[in-house]
Design an enzyme around this catalytic site. Structure first.
Site, PDB file in Angstrom:
ATOM      1  N   PRO A 117       0.828  -1.206   0.000  1.00 48.68           N
ATOM      2  CA  PRO A 117       0.000   0.000   0.000  1.00 48.68           C
ATOM      3  C   PRO A 117       0.864   1.259   0.000  1.00 48.68           C
ATOM      4  O   PRO A 117       1.879   1.321   0.674  1.00 48.68           O
ATOM      5  CB  PRO A 117      -0.805  -0.123   1.293  1.00 48.68           C
ATOM      6  CG  PRO A 117      -0.110  -1.128   2.128  1.00 48.68           C
ATOM      7  CD  PRO A 117       0.681  -2.005   1.214  1.00 48.68           C
ATOM      8  N   GLU A 118       0.450   2.235  -0.780  1.00 53.72           N
ATOM      9  CA  GLU A 118       1.139   3.514  -0.800  1.00 53.72           C
ATOM     10  C   GLU A 118       0.234   4.549  -0.134  1.00 53.72           C
ATOM     11  O   GLU A 118      -0.805   4.204   0.414  1.00 53.72           O
ATOM     12  CB  GLU A 118       1.503   3.884  -2.245  1.00 53.72           C
ATOM     13  CG  GLU A 118       2.398   2.806  -2.878  1.00 53.72           C
ATOM     14  CD  GLU A 118       2.916   3.171  -4.256  1.00 53.72           C
ATOM     15  OE1 GLU A 118       2.983   4.367  -4.580  1.00 53.72           O
ATOM     16  OE2 GLU A 118       3.251   2.241  -5.009  1.00 53.72           O
TER      17      GLU A 118
ATOM     18  N   LYS B  90       3.131   6.461   4.476  1.00 52.70           N
ATOM     19  CA  LYS B  90       2.476   5.159   4.612  1.00 52.70           C
ATOM     20  C   LYS B  90       2.374   4.739   6.072  1.00 52.70           C
ATOM     21  O   LYS B  90       1.929   3.643   6.368  1.00 52.70           O
ATOM     22  CB  LYS B  90       3.286   4.095   3.854  1.00 52.70           C
ATOM     23  CG  LYS B  90       3.703   4.481   2.449  1.00 52.70           C
ATOM     24  CD  LYS B  90       4.651   3.428   1.886  1.00 52.70           C
ATOM     25  CE  LYS B  90       5.396   3.955   0.671  1.00 52.70           C
ATOM     26  NZ  LYS B  90       6.379   2.988   0.161  1.00 52.70           N
TER      27      LYS B  90
ATOM     28  N   HIS C 262      -5.241 -16.465   9.441  1.00 53.63           N
ATOM     29  CA  HIS C 262      -4.452 -15.259   9.225  1.00 53.63           C
ATOM     30  C   HIS C 262      -4.782 -14.129  10.195  1.00 53.63           C
ATOM     31  O   HIS C 262      -4.220 -13.055  10.110  1.00 53.63           O
ATOM     32  CB  HIS C 262      -4.616 -14.780   7.781  1.00 53.63           C
ATOM     33  CG  HIS C 262      -4.162 -15.796   6.777  1.00 53.63           C
ATOM     34  ND1 HIS C 262      -4.813 -16.034   5.593  1.00 53.63           N
ATOM     35  CD2 HIS C 262      -3.114 -16.661   6.816  1.00 53.63           C
ATOM     36  CE1 HIS C 262      -4.193 -16.997   4.942  1.00 53.63           C
ATOM     37  NE2 HIS C 262      -3.159 -17.400   5.660  1.00 53.63           N
TER      38      HIS C 262
ATOM     39  N   ARG D  28       1.133 -12.821   5.174  1.00 57.05           N
ATOM     40  CA  ARG D  28       2.584 -13.029   5.028  1.00 57.05           C
ATOM     41  C   ARG D  28       3.385 -12.539   6.226  1.00 57.05           C
ATOM     42  O   ARG D  28       4.612 -12.515   6.181  1.00 57.05           O
ATOM     43  CB  ARG D  28       3.076 -12.310   3.778  1.00 57.05           C
ATOM     44  CG  ARG D  28       2.477 -12.876   2.497  1.00 57.05           C
ATOM     45  CD  ARG D  28       3.135 -12.241   1.292  1.00 57.05           C
ATOM     46  NE  ARG D  28       2.148 -11.821   0.298  1.00 57.05           N
ATOM     47  CZ  ARG D  28       2.341 -10.841  -0.578  1.00 57.05           C
ATOM     48  NH1 ARG D  28       3.467 -10.169  -0.570  1.00 57.05           N
ATOM     49  NH2 ARG D  28       1.422 -10.530  -1.443  1.00 57.05           N
TER      50      ARG D  28
ATOM     51  N   ARG E 142      14.166  -2.198  -8.096  1.00 56.91           N
ATOM     52  CA  ARG E 142      12.734  -2.167  -8.405  1.00 56.91           C
ATOM     53  C   ARG E 142      12.579  -2.180  -9.907  1.00 56.91           C
ATOM     54  O   ARG E 142      13.561  -2.135 -10.648  1.00 56.91           O
ATOM     55  CB  ARG E 142      12.099  -0.887  -7.827  1.00 56.91           C
ATOM     56  CG  ARG E 142      12.427  -0.619  -6.386  1.00 56.91           C
ATOM     57  CD  ARG E 142      11.792  -1.629  -5.451  1.00 56.91           C
ATOM     58  NE  ARG E 142      10.350  -1.489  -5.379  1.00 56.91           N
ATOM     59  CZ  ARG E 142       9.706  -0.694  -4.529  1.00 56.91           C
ATOM     60  NH1 ARG E 142      10.386   0.039  -3.678  1.00 56.91           N
ATOM     61  NH2 ARG E 142       8.395  -0.632  -4.525  1.00 56.91           N
TER      62      ARG E 142
END
Ligand SMILES: [Zn+2]
Length: 351
Positions: free
Chosen positions: A2-3, A61, A139, A166, A335
């Site tokens: 997420p940004e 963020k 989760h 994760r 990246r």
């Protein structure tokens, strides 16, 4: 990952449903998301229980929930972390926000309050990107029980769940410290405070207190650097909130290749890149954030719908929306960078 726009969607949802509530209990189903907590699980539970969440604040963020004792619950979403609110009253929620009235119908599960499906704000608009995010218990890592909202009649208690597939996200309680410039710590609160372990995070592009011009402003710091502009945009210590998606979008909008060095750009061009990036983020915010990873959903379970509007990110091999040239992708600082070879001239390789 997420940004800024995605985290802002989460922040706004949390502010609507969690601010003003008191923590009545904490269940830690998995201690790993608390790895940054001083004192471990016991300290986390002790420091959180009985405290009231006074606001929900974001810088870039980074997200934190100031508590009534001067500390804050800091939340990292990481790559896959989700914060889901369950059990907020549909009636009260729709009273405060007519936009979600239609979504309230999805909320009610007569069998169990906590079993209610999370609110999905966007399902009726663009179902293409929406998935069922009923949390897999596997989760669910941390569950924070919250009191009813004292500012709204008829609300019930709620739970705030950290769901993380994760295990890269996390929560911890941290002290707040004054901002150096005396301006608000971030979006969502006027208080000039931020988490003591987030002082290295620069203000973000949408923060009115961000210093752009001037000798120590972002533009000057970019122009003094021999690093690639894309790497600079991703540097959270220079300006926060920009990740790979919005860096590629801003550079495409501004017509600048990501490998251009800061020192090679004049003031006007740097300002154009920053403004273009901010503008793309503002548009994404209006659309509810961008989502490519099915794991990303907002605090009420809605995923973002901005992906289809993007000009560069994820469009390698497709025609540039501006000039029709086939978009390319290359590696840049670990990246990927997707760009139009015609609109964004690649600098000649340095010898
Ligand atoms: Zn082009």
């Amino acid at each position: 990952m997420p940004e800024l726009p995605e985290v802002e969607v989460v922040r706004a949802g949390l502010a609507r449903h969690v601010a003003g509530r008191t923590v009545t209990g904490v269940e830690v189903l998995d201690p790993r998301p608390l790895r940054r907590q001083d004192g471990g699980v016991r300290a986390f539970v002790d420091q959180l229980t009985g405290r009231t969440v006074t606001a929900v604040v974001r810088r870039g963020k980074f997200l934190w929930l100031p508590l009534d004792d001067g500390r804050a619950l800091s939340a990292h979403l990481g790559m896959s972390g989700q914060l889901l609110v369950r059990g907020t009253s549909p009636a009260a929620a729709s009273d405060r926000d007519p936009a979600i009235r239609s979504a309230a119908a999805f909320l009610v599960d007569p069998d169990t309050r906590l079993g209610r499906r999370p609110v999905d704000l966007s399902a009726t608009e663009r179902p293409r990107y929406v998935r069922d995010i009923s949390a897999s218990p596997r989760h669910l890592r941390v569950r924070v029980h919250l009191s009813s909202d004292p500012s709204a009649d008829g609300t019930d208690g709620a739970v705030l769940d950290l769901v993380d597939q994760r295990m890269l996200g996390g929560l911890h309680v941290v002290d707040l410290t004054p901002t150096v410039d005396g301006a608000p710590g971030g979006a969502g609160s006027p208080e000039p405070l931020l988490p003591a372990d987030a002082t290295h995070i620069a203000r973000d592009l949408l923060d009115p207190a961000l210093e752009l011009a001037g000798p120590t402003g972002v533009v000057a710091r970019v122009r003094a650097s021999r690093r690639a502009i894309k790497t600079l945009l991703l540097d959270q210590g220079l300006v926060s909130g920009i990740g790979n998606i919005y860096a590629d979008e801003g550079l495409w909008e501004a017509g600048v290749h990501g490998l251009r060095l800061g020192t090679a750009l004049d003031t006007r061009v740097v300002a154009r890149i920053l403004e273009a990036t901010a503008e793309v983020m503002r548009r994404a915010l209006e659309a509810g954030g961008t989502s490519f990873d099915a794991l990303y959903v907002d605090v009420e379970g809605a995923s973002g719908f901005f992906a289809r509007e993007l000009g560069a990110y994820g469009r390698q091999g497709q025609a540039c929306r501006r000039c029709g040239t086939t978009m390319l992708r290359e590696a840049l600082g670990g990246r990927s960078h997707t760009y139009c070879p015609r609109c964004q001239r690649r600098p000649r390789r340095r010898r």
